[in-house]
Motif scaffolding. Sequence first.
Motif, mmCIF file in Angstrom:
data_model
loop_
_atom_site.group_PDB
_atom_site.id
_atom_site.type_symbol
_atom_site.label_atom_id
_atom_site.label_comp_id
_atom_site.label_asym_id
_atom_site.label_seq_id
_atom_site.Cartn_x
_atom_site.Cartn_y
_atom_site.Cartn_z
ATOM 1 N N LEU A 129 28.878 -39.069 57.083
ATOM 2 C CA LEU A 129 28.047 -39.999 57.837
ATOM 3 C C LEU A 129 28.862 -41.239 58.198
ATOM 4 O O LEU A 129 29.661 -41.718 57.393
ATOM 5 C CB LEU A 129 26.814 -40.412 57.030
ATOM 6 C CG LEU A 129 25.770 -39.336 56.790
ATOM 7 C CD1 LEU A 129 24.668 -39.877 55.878
ATOM 8 C CD2 LEU A 129 25.176 -38.863 58.096
ATOM 9 N N PRO A 130 28.671 -41.780 59.397
ATOM 10 C CA PRO A 130 29.425 -42.978 59.775
ATOM 11 C C PRO A 130 28.991 -44.185 58.942
ATOM 12 O O PRO A 130 27.813 -44.369 58.654
ATOM 13 C CB PRO A 130 29.076 -43.169 61.250
ATOM 14 C CG PRO A 130 27.839 -42.381 61.483
ATOM 15 C CD PRO A 130 27.808 -41.300 60.458
ATOM 16 N N GLY A 131 29.940 -44.995 58.555
ATOM 17 C CA GLY A 131 29.656 -46.223 57.812
ATOM 18 C C GLY A 131 29.430 -46.031 56.330
ATOM 19 O O GLY A 131 28.968 -46.951 55.656
ATOM 20 N N THR A 132 29.740 -44.869 55.788
ATOM 21 C CA THR A 132 29.563 -44.657 54.350
ATOM 22 C C THR A 132 30.920 -44.645 53.671
ATOM 23 O O THR A 132 31.915 -44.189 54.230
ATOM 24 C CB THR A 132 28.842 -43.325 54.076
ATOM 25 O OG1 THR A 132 29.586 -42.265 54.665
ATOM 26 C CG2 THR A 132 27.443 -43.335 54.658
#
Length: 192
Positions: free
Chosen positions: A13-16
């Motif tokens: 997931l983006p931003g994890t």
Amino acid sequence: FMPFITEEIYLHLPGTEGTIMTAPWPEADEALTFTCEAGQMAVAMEAIKAVRNVRAEMNVPPSARPRMVIVAKNPGALAELVPYIEKLAGAGGVSLQPDRAGAEEKAVALVCGGCEVFIPLAELVDVDKERERLSKEVQRLISEINRARAKLDNRGFVEKARATVVEAEREKAEKFGRMLDTVRERLEALEG
């Protein structure tokens, strides 16, 4: 297997960063609450469901694509949903308007919570069956109104139930009353 699959999805997931086990619990973002759009979608879904039910009751073949007129208080709000209504309700065209000006006199009337849908009767079924359907709808609405009024007339219910429940019953009775008036108007139009 599920914890491993969940971990793998989380890592992509983006931003994890890091593992899901040490990540903070997600918080709701009020900016992502779309109450107005949800209300519009609820009206559209109710209209689609009503059209599908009538098509099934009247044995309208799936290939039939009748035109529909949707009368709503704010027709512009539903404009973006017209393609979905056409596709999911099997319409040959949908016209949105604030009043019944463009609706044919001999039309099937569907009363939904936030709108009314009119389908030309000649494109669907014979008039006698429609009269019978509207008569049954009148009886159903009368029984719903009587049920709600019986609850409201019951002193024990009004005193013991929460105020929100009592108010919900009052709103139901009013809503069914408005629907009954509209259905009776349509039945009279078919009679005349």
